[in-house]
Design an enzyme around this catalytic site. Structure first.
Site, PDB file in Angstrom:
ATOM      1  N   HIS A 183       0.788  -1.235   0.000  1.00  0.00           N
ATOM      2  CA  HIS A 183       0.000   0.000   0.000  1.00  0.00           C
ATOM      3  C   HIS A 183       0.819   1.284   0.000  1.00  0.00           C
ATOM      4  CE1 HIS A 183      -0.114   0.000   4.741  1.00  0.00           C
ATOM      5  NE2 HIS A 183       1.061  -0.380   4.256  1.00  0.00           N
ATOM      6  N   HIS A 184       2.135   1.183   0.004  1.00  0.00           N
ATOM      7  CA  HIS A 184       2.970   2.391  -0.067  1.00  0.00           C
ATOM      8  C   HIS A 184       3.383   2.740  -1.498  1.00  0.00           C
ATOM      9  CE1 HIS A 184       3.115   2.394   4.221  1.00  0.00           C
ATOM     10  NE2 HIS A 184       3.876   1.325   4.321  1.00  0.00           N
ATOM     11  N   ALA A 185       3.077   1.878  -2.459  1.00  0.00           N
ATOM     12  CA  ALA A 185       3.465   2.143  -3.842  1.00  0.00           C
ATOM     13  C   ALA A 185       2.540   3.183  -4.464  1.00  0.00           C
ATOM     14  CB  ALA A 185       3.423   0.858  -4.662  1.00  0.00           C
TER      15      ALA A 185
END
Length: 283
Positions: free
Chosen positions: A99-101
């Site tokens: 979810h950090h991309a």
């Protein structure tokens, strides 16, 4: 990480899952990746042309195996979405939760955003059945990449409940963010979650499909999390979320997300609880 090997072994050993419950995903067509990610970035990732800054931000040294792994991970979450939709059921990706991309850059061990890619896949290919998607992100770190990707997409509602002082230092804006102080324990955490779930599931943006990121880095034993949930509290969190989705017959994909406790047994047991809860509810 070792947990990706040990978790399926544990589930098979105890009978929560059988070999027939597992599938081996394939990379999706590039066109489906490009529904979410910028073409230039994807080209650099697949061909070993990430800048030094991008490679450092990803947390990984580039290799062909890494690029292939990222695509297979996407294929796993898309495959789970297909299954959950076709069977009005739940499917779980032992990996996933990247979810950090962002659309055009990696961050925090996340290179391609699997739940975002799968959400866009559903909206594009299954738009007659899936018009509204909800992403419930209960990893201890804010889903900043996911929030940014859907900031201007009304068909996707993003909810992140995370540690206020944890990574990333610069938070993005989800549709709903709940930032928790260090040391938050079971009672406060679960009460807050129980308070917001009905509005997310029954409000104006009632979803047709849900993605759930069930990170176990909320545990008190986690080296990076700074929250204080017990293993029982973490399981109760999964019960609250998954039972609410089951009651509403919402097709659901669960991705494991983070977990960094000192003892690998704490990580595997907490992740296994997510599968046990899902198996009990959708039996």
């Amino acid at each position: 990480m070792l947990k990706y090997e040990l978790l399926p072994e544990q589930l098979l050993h105890e009978g929560t899952a059988t070999a027939s419950n597992f599938f081996a995903p394939e990379p999706p067509p590039l066109a489906d990746v490009l529904l979410t990610h910028e073409a230039g970035y994807v080209h650099r990732l697949l061909h070993g042309q990430l800048t030094r800054q991008e490679e450092r931000a990803s947390g990984f040294p580039w290799s062909p195996a890494l690029a292939h792994r990222e695509l297979v991970l996407l294929g796993g979450t898309i495959g789970c979405a297909r299954y959950a939709l076709e069977n009005a059921s739940v499917a779980l990706n032992i990996a996933g939760g990247t979810h950090h991309a962002f659309a055009g850059r990696p961050e925090g061990f996340c290179l391609l955003n699997d739940q975002a890619v799968a959400a866009n896949w559903l909206l594009t290919h299954e738009g007659a059945r899936v018009r509204q998607v909800l992403i419930i992100d209960l990893d201890v770190h804010q889903g900043n990449g996911t929030a940014a990707l859907f900031q201007h997409e009304p068909r996707v509602c993003t909810f992140s409940m995370h540690g206020a002082r944890n990574f990333p230092g610069r938070k993005e804006q989800s549709d709903l963010d709940i930032a928790l102080p260090d040391g938050t324990g079971d009672a406060e955490y679960l009460a807050m979650l129980l308070d917001v779930l009905p509005g997310l599931l029954d409000g104006p943006t009632r979803p047709d499909f849900v993605f759930y990121l069930s990170g176990v880095d909320v545990l008190a034993t986690d080296k990076l999390g700074h929250l204080s949930l017990s293993r029982a509290g973490c399981r109760r969190r999964d019960e609250l979320v998954l039972s609410a989705l089951r009651q509403r017959n919402l097709p659901t994909v669960v991705c494991m997300g983070g977990g960094y406790s000192e003892k690998i047994s704490d990580i595997v047991e907490a992740h296994a609880n997510t599968y046990r809860v899902a198996a009990d509810l959708w039996d």
